[in-house]
Design an enzyme around this catalytic site. Structure first.
Site, PDB file in Angstrom:
ATOM      1  N   TYR A 190      -3.063  -1.551  10.117  1.00  0.00           N
ATOM      2  CA  TYR A 190      -2.987  -1.901   8.500  1.00  0.00           C
ATOM      3  C   TYR A 190      -1.458  -1.180   7.919  1.00  0.00           C
ATOM      4  O   TYR A 190      -0.958  -1.875   7.501  1.00  0.00           O
ATOM      5  CB  TYR A 190      -4.040  -0.929   7.867  1.00  0.00           C
ATOM      6  N   SER A 200       1.016  -1.128  -0.158  1.00  0.00           N
ATOM      7  CA  SER A 200      -0.165   0.002   0.041  1.00  0.00           C
ATOM      8  C   SER A 200       0.770   1.241   0.282  1.00  0.00           C
ATOM      9  O   SER A 200       2.084   1.263   0.254  1.00  0.00           O
ATOM     10  CB  SER A 200      -0.915  -0.012   1.262  1.00  0.00           C
TER      11      SER A 200
END
Length: 254
Positions: free
Chosen positions: A152, A139
């Site tokens: 995350y 990400s």
């Protein structure tokens, strides 16, 4: 360009969003694909849509047994595994001091341990096939500090590091390992945030918009293909310039 003819790719989290578009583009590039997901109905429907070179297998990425079954199924159906895309993951958004240890562990188990288990299981099959390509979906949050992403972001930074370790270890086995770092991308998951698609809809990025799943998928298919034969240990940001630096709007002459 980006030809996957004769190659079989296993895609985790492949039933919808970015994973589904990766599956579509892999088949369009001539490859065969095994879609792994916990979303059984959506996964079966996608496999039916894609035709004879697509299969679905139920896959909980936190289960080593499920990974073993998925890889064995891919070999059974198509003869080998040449590509693995570790796409399955969950997102989260809360301040670090408000996130429970239990929730942090759950996110890391899916986003990081799932990637490790997938690579560990698929690598022997790739060695039998004479090599292969692994693409780990990290990400933009794995390239910069992003508020409200403690579990995350930490997991995605770790995926970035694990990718490089695997690339170093597996290079002589002709297994390439790279990470792709999407920015904000329009998917069923992010649609819930209410961010509009199209030009001007997301001024946080230099390009001024969110990405499309197909734009991420195109980068992944490139890395799976022999066109990327000398690319390993790389991190490819597909984020509209988001991680390049702060976006500054200015008017010429002022």
């Amino acid at each position: 360009m980006n030809d996957l003819t004769g190659k079989t790719v296993l895609v985790s989290g492949g039933a919808r969003g970015i994973g589904a578009e990766i599956a579509r583009r892999a088949v369009a590039a001539g490859g065969s694909v095994v879609i792994g997901d916990v979303l059984d109905d959506e996964g079966r429907a996608l496999a039916a849509e894609l035709g004879e070179r697509a299969r679905f297998v139920s896959l909980d990425v936190t289960s080593e047994e499920a990974w073993q079954a998925a890889v064995a199924y891919a070999v059974q159906e198509f003869g080998a595994v040449h590509g693995l895309v570790n796409n399955a993951g969950v997102s989260t958004g809360m301040p670090l001091d408000q996130e429970s240890v239990e929730h942090f562990r759950k996110v890391v188990d899916i986003n990081l341990v799932g990637v490790f288990a997938g690579m560990r299981t698929a690598i022997p099959a790739m060695k039998e096939a004479g090599g292969g390509s692994i693409v780990n979906i990290s990400s933009a949050a794995g390239l910069m500090g992003l508020a409200l992403t403690s579990s995350y972001g930490a997991s995605k930074w770790a995926v970035r590091g694990l990718t490089k370790i695997a690339a170093v270890e597996q290079g002589t086995a002709r297994i390439r390992v790279n990470s792709v770092h999407p920015g904000m991308t329009y998917t069923p998951m992010t649609a819930q945030l209410g961010i509009p698609r199209g030009e001007g809809g997301y001024p946080n990025t230099p390009m001024g918009r969110v990405g499309e799943a197909g734009e991420i998928a195109s980068a992944v298919v490139f890395l799976l293909s022999d066109d990327a034969a000398y690319v390993t240990g790389a991190e490819l940001a597909v984020d509209g310039g988001w991680t390049t630096g702060p976006t500054v709007k200015y008017v010429m002459g002022q």
